[in-house]
Motif scaffolding. Structure first.
Motif, PDB file in Angstrom:
ATOM      1  N   ASP A   6       0.945  -1.196   0.025  1.00 22.31           N
ATOM      2  CA  ASP A   6       0.176   0.029  -0.056  1.00 22.31           C
ATOM      3  C   ASP A   6       0.912   1.267  -0.077  1.00 22.31           C
ATOM      4  O   ASP A   6       1.152   1.792   0.917  1.00 22.31           O
ATOM      5  CB  ASP A   6      -0.934  -0.164   1.092  1.00 22.31           C
ATOM      6  N   THR A  26      -1.641  -1.448  -3.929  1.00 26.04           N
ATOM      7  CA  THR A  26      -2.882  -0.402  -3.881  1.00 26.04           C
ATOM      8  C   THR A  26      -2.036   1.042  -3.675  1.00 26.04           C
ATOM      9  O   THR A  26      -1.225   1.340  -3.036  1.00 26.04           O
ATOM     10  CB  THR A  26      -3.784  -0.787  -2.738  1.00 26.04           C
ATOM     11  N   ASN A  28      -3.681   5.481  -3.110  1.00 28.72           N
ATOM     12  CA  ASN A  28      -4.726   6.405  -2.924  1.00 28.72           C
ATOM     13  C   ASN A  28      -4.276   7.765  -3.390  1.00 28.72           C
ATOM     14  O   ASN A  28      -3.051   7.807  -3.237  1.00 28.72           O
ATOM     15  CB  ASN A  28      -5.516   6.080  -1.636  1.00 28.72           C
ATOM     16  N   LEU A  31      -1.531   8.920  -0.575  1.00 27.54           N
ATOM     17  CA  LEU A  31      -0.137   8.139  -0.734  1.00 27.54           C
ATOM     18  C   LEU A  31       0.754   8.739  -2.083  1.00 27.54           C
ATOM     19  O   LEU A  31       1.828   8.833  -1.987  1.00 27.54           O
ATOM     20  CB  LEU A  31      -0.380   6.514  -1.217  1.00 27.54           C
ATOM     21  N   LYS A  87     -10.188   1.752  -8.607  1.00 24.00           N
ATOM     22  CA  LYS A  87     -10.677   2.213  -7.352  1.00 24.00           C
ATOM     23  C   LYS A  87     -11.791   3.130  -7.248  1.00 24.00           C
ATOM     24  O   LYS A  87     -11.538   4.390  -7.565  1.00 24.00           O
ATOM     25  CB  LYS A  87      -9.350   2.579  -6.335  1.00 24.00           C
ATOM     26  N   PHE A 133     -11.182  -1.064   5.916  1.00 24.01           N
ATOM     27  CA  PHE A 133     -10.055  -0.371   6.579  1.00 24.01           C
ATOM     28  C   PHE A 133      -9.788  -0.870   8.004  1.00 24.01           C
ATOM     29  O   PHE A 133     -10.347  -0.001   8.958  1.00 24.01           O
ATOM     30  CB  PHE A 133     -10.101   1.219   6.494  1.00 24.01           C
ATOM     31  N   ARG A 136      -7.873   1.798  10.707  1.00 23.20           N
ATOM     32  CA  ARG A 136      -8.650   2.986  10.820  1.00 23.20           C
ATOM     33  C   ARG A 136      -9.861   2.797  11.775  1.00 23.20           C
ATOM     34  O   ARG A 136     -10.272   3.586  12.868  1.00 23.20           O
ATOM     35  CB  ARG A 136      -9.075   3.747   9.705  1.00 23.20           C
ATOM     36  N   ALA A 167      -7.477  -3.721   4.029  1.00 27.15           N
ATOM     37  CA  ALA A 167      -6.651  -2.549   3.936  1.00 27.15           C
ATOM     38  C   ALA A 167      -6.420  -1.885   5.164  1.00 27.15           C
ATOM     39  O   ALA A 167      -6.892  -2.101   6.310  1.00 27.15           O
ATOM     40  CB  ALA A 167      -7.320  -1.668   2.870  1.00 27.15           C
ATOM     41  N   SER A 168      -5.547  -0.806   5.334  1.00 29.86           N
ATOM     42  CA  SER A 168      -5.357  -0.030   6.174  1.00 29.86           C
ATOM     43  C   SER A 168      -4.475  -0.936   7.411  1.00 29.86           C
ATOM     44  O   SER A 168      -4.908  -0.797   8.641  1.00 29.86           O
ATOM     45  CB  SER A 168      -6.383   0.749   6.901  1.00 29.86           C
ATOM     46  N   ARG A 170      -1.612  -2.071   9.348  1.00 30.34           N
ATOM     47  CA  ARG A 170      -0.327  -1.424  10.218  1.00 30.34           C
ATOM     48  C   ARG A 170       0.678  -1.960  10.493  1.00 30.34           C
ATOM     49  O   ARG A 170       1.917  -1.494  10.739  1.00 30.34           O
ATOM     50  CB  ARG A 170      -1.192  -0.511  11.414  1.00 30.34           C
ATOM     51  N   THR A 187      -3.452  -5.690   2.279  1.00 32.73           N
ATOM     52  CA  THR A 187      -2.437  -4.558   1.775  1.00 32.73           C
ATOM     53  C   THR A 187      -1.664  -3.613   2.958  1.00 32.73           C
ATOM     54  O   THR A 187      -2.646  -3.200   3.560  1.00 32.73           O
ATOM     55  CB  THR A 187      -3.197  -3.579   0.658  1.00 32.73           C
TER      56      THR A 187
HETATM   57  O1  G3P Z   1      -5.235   0.996   1.587  1.00 27.95           O
HETATM   58  C1  G3P Z   1      -5.886   2.106   2.507  1.00 27.95           C
HETATM   59  C2  G3P Z   1      -4.807   2.681   3.175  1.00 27.95           C
HETATM   60  O2  G3P Z   1      -4.268   3.498   2.432  1.00 27.95           O
HETATM   61  C3  G3P Z   1      -5.387   3.377   4.436  1.00 27.95           C
HETATM   62  O3  G3P Z   1      -4.203   3.214   5.280  1.00 27.95           O
HETATM   63  O4  G3P Z   1      -2.748   3.778   7.276  1.00 27.95           O
HETATM   64  O5  G3P Z   1      -3.872   5.445   5.950  1.00 27.95           O
HETATM   65  O6  G3P Z   1      -5.423   3.962   7.424  1.00 27.95           O
HETATM   66  P1  G3P Z   1      -3.955   4.227   6.598  1.00 27.95           P
END
Ligand code: G3P
Length: 218
Positions: A6, A26, A28, A31, A87, A133, A136, A167-168, A170, A187
């Motif tokens: 990610d 992935t 966004n 990123l 996406k 996510f 989060r 996703a998300s 950590r 990811t």
């Molecule tokens: O893939 C989702 C991701 O980019 C969010 O991750 O760590 O910002 O919550 P984060």
């Protein structure tokens, strides 16, 4: 379980690819911005660079929030490279666009998913991937892993083909817990992948093997 990274950082992507365990990427808008990639053309070129490094699916996120805009943007993104997955955010127009792309055979990743009901909608709209996510949710004292388990149960109940893309992520324990639950994909940052390598007994054991080899061959 497939491993996606990610990030939009090309060095991190190349490092994960070199390890031989990377199945996709992935990204966004946050990123991309973190890497200083701004402007439509630069962003598109960056997606192509990412596709040239990895062999698997690369999620490219639309910025539009209405159906027409998402379709226009998504079609342009999908045309960039065969590895691109469009996406889309989990809002009403995102679900409509997901159905549109799914009917056209264009792969999608429905993102910003925080509930089982949202994941059910994405699957019904034919999403290729759904992105809950979990980090989060953990951030706000809600059990992110429980959401992955709920979605797994619902998709299995009805045989939905949509792949759960946790996703998300950590850290490494998120990766391991997602694998236990049966998430199709995870990811996370490079550290969540390379962290899986680490065990002090491996390092101690290897040092001893090398030391004994030297003794026997000196
Ligand atoms: O893939 C989702 C991701 O980019 C969010 O991750 O760590 O910002 O919550 P984060």
């Amino acid at each position: 379980m497939k491993f996606f990274i990610d990030t939009a950082n090309l060095d991190d992507i190349a490092e994960a690819q070199a390890l031989g365990v990377l199945d996709g990427v992935t990204t966004n808008p946050s990123l991309m911005a973190k890497e200083g990639i701004t402007g439509e053309e630069n962003i598109k070129n960056h997606y192509i660079k990412i596709c040239d490094i990895v062999e698997g699916d690369v999620s490219a996120e639309v910025i539009s929030t209405n159906f027409e805009g998402m379709v226009k943007e998504g079609e342009a993104l999908a045309a960039l490279h065969p590895q691109i997955v469009v996406k889309l955010p989990l809002i009403a127009d995102g679900i409509k666009a997901c159905k549109y792309f799914s009917d056209k055979g264009i792969r999608t990743n429905v993102t910003l998913v925080f509930s089982a009901g949202q994941a059910l909608l994405a699957a019904k709209a034919g999403a290729t991937y759904v992105s809950p996510f979990l980090g989060r949710l953990d951030d706000i004292s809600t059990d992110g892993l429980n959401l992955i388990a709920e979605i797994r149960q619902i998709y299995d109940n009805y045989g939905f083909d949509t792949q759960i893309l946790a996703a998300s992520i950590r850290h490494t324990m998120h990766v391991i817990d997602c694998a236990k639950i049966g998430s199709d994909v995870m990811t996370g940052p490079l550290s969540s992948i390379t962290g899986l390598l680490k065990h002090p007994l491996t390092d101690i054991g290897l040092a001893k093997f090398l030391e004994d080899y030297k003794k026997g061959n000196s």
